[in-house]
Design an enzyme around this catalytic site. Structure first.
Site, short mmCIF file in Angstrom:
data_model
loop_
_atom_site.label_atom_id
_atom_site.label_comp_id
_atom_site.label_asym_id
_atom_site.label_seq_id
_atom_site.Cartn_x
_atom_site.Cartn_y
_atom_site.Cartn_z
N ARG A 164 0.82 -1.22 0.00
CA ARG A 164 0.00 0.00 0.00
C ARG A 164 0.86 1.28 0.00
NH1 ARG A 164 -2.77 -3.66 -0.88
NH2 ARG A 164 -4.87 -4.11 -0.11
N SER A 236 -11.61 0.00 2.28
CA SER A 236 -10.83 -0.29 3.49
C SER A 236 -10.27 1.01 4.07
CB SER A 236 -9.69 -1.25 3.15
OG SER A 236 -10.19 -2.46 2.65
N GLU A 332 -5.52 3.95 5.67
CA GLU A 332 -5.20 3.88 4.25
C GLU A 332 -5.76 5.09 3.53
OE1 GLU A 332 -5.65 0.77 0.48
OE2 GLU A 332 -6.14 0.14 2.51
#
Length: 337
Positions: A164, A236, A332
């Site tokens: 990520r 998410s 995130e």
């Protein structure tokens, strides 16, 4: 080129927060982007480049310039008997790219089906799902340095991809705007099926094909995640934490059922959604902010929520997980203040 003043960003963020920006500038070519970046007013103003807004949390109105790409197009850059390299405009919807690849029989991104957002942002975020990350297929990306206005081509190695993360997310680096991404796809794909319940669902199909994998992934995502058009969310909200194997074993002594995935030498990845659920947040609402009943990793706008309210719920979740498990959850989603 499109320039708007006091422009609503409600359709440019998947939480559907009714925030506005002082200026909104959209370009359709690299030439138009170069002209925008060369403008003295733009150079002196606070600016932010966005994609589809599927990874943003606006805390309030944006007192600056929002830049957005409208560069589209999917073309073949190179092709051999075994592989094809696609040149993709940054503004192409990511799932349209996956659909295009699958329909042509080119493998590599089928596990990344139905992820919201645009192609340029996908390369910045290093999106991933079901054991695959976009870095596995990235060949290179075309960019413009937002400060020096110089064009630069980043190889996959120069993108510094990790879980990520990429070079472009590092705030210590000069901001770069991606204009095109290049994906290397295989005409003889090797399927990745071991992650999550994907292989189990594929047992329902007569054979394993790119089309069937894509369909299965979409089915799973629709079952687990709310549609942003129906219930505002950014997917998410936190990344899955990666912890040392030794610390994981201590947690597993108390929680033997804890799920996990190997994450390199002496490291383990733990699902953030499971941690949040153990703290009692799943399905609970906090004013206009909810924790999705089918997936605790997703925060949703139940109607009328503000960015600050969503951030406060996220912080309460982080605090609870830290106190119960000693694990620090990292958002995130990017907060825009």
């Amino acid at each position: 080129m499109r320039i708007e003043e006091n422009y609503s960003l409600e359709k440019h963020n998947t939480f559907h927060l009714p925030v506005k920006t002082r200026w909104f500038m959209e370009y359709v070519s690299e030439e138009e982007l170069s002209r925008i970046l060369s403008d003295e007013y733009v150079q002196e103003s606070y600016s932010l480049h966005i994609g589809g807004g599927s990874n943003l949390l606006f805390l309030h109105d944006f007192n600056g310039i929002i830049l957005h790409s409208a560069i589209k197009g999917i073309t073949i850059s190179e092709e051999t008997d075994a592989q094809v390299i696609l040149r993709i405009g940054a503004a192409e919807k990511w799932d349209d790219v996956v659909e295009y690849a699958v329909k042509n029989g080119w493998g590599g991104v089928e596990n990344l089906s139905y992820i919201p957002g645009e192609a340029g942002a996908a390369a910045i975020q290093n999106i991933g799902a079901y054991g695959v990350e976009i870095k596995n297929c990235i060949e290179k990306v075309d960019t413009y340095n937002q400060l020096t206005r110089e064009k630069r081509v980043f190889t996959r190695e120069a993108c510094e991809y990790s879980y990520r993360h990429s070079y472009f997310k590092n705030e210590h680096n000069d901001p770069h705007i991606i204009t095109y991404i290049y994906l290397r796809l295989s005409k003889k794909p090797v399927f990745t099926l071991s992650y999550g319940n994907l292989s189990t669902l594929l047992n329902e199909y007569p054979e394993i094909t790119l089309t069937n994998i894509r369909e299965a992934v979409i089915r799973i995502r629709k079952e687990k995640l709310p549609e942003p058009e129906v219930l505002g969310n950014a997917g998410s909200f936190f990344t899955n934490p990666v912890i040392l194997q030794e610390y994981f074993e201590k947690i597993r002594e108390k929680y033997p059922e804890i799920p996990f995935y190997p994450a390199g030498e002496n490291k383990v990845k733990v699902p953030a959604g499971w941690l949040i659920e153990q703290c009692g947040f799943r399905g609970k609402s906090h004013g206009s902010v909810g924790v999705y009943e089918k997936q605790a990793l997703v925060l949703v706008n139940l109607g009328g929520a503000t960015g600050d309210e969503i951030a406060l719920v996220a912080e309460s979740i982080r605090t609870a997980v830290s106190e119960q498990f000693g694990i620090d959850l990292i958002p995130e989603v990017k907060y825009v203040g």
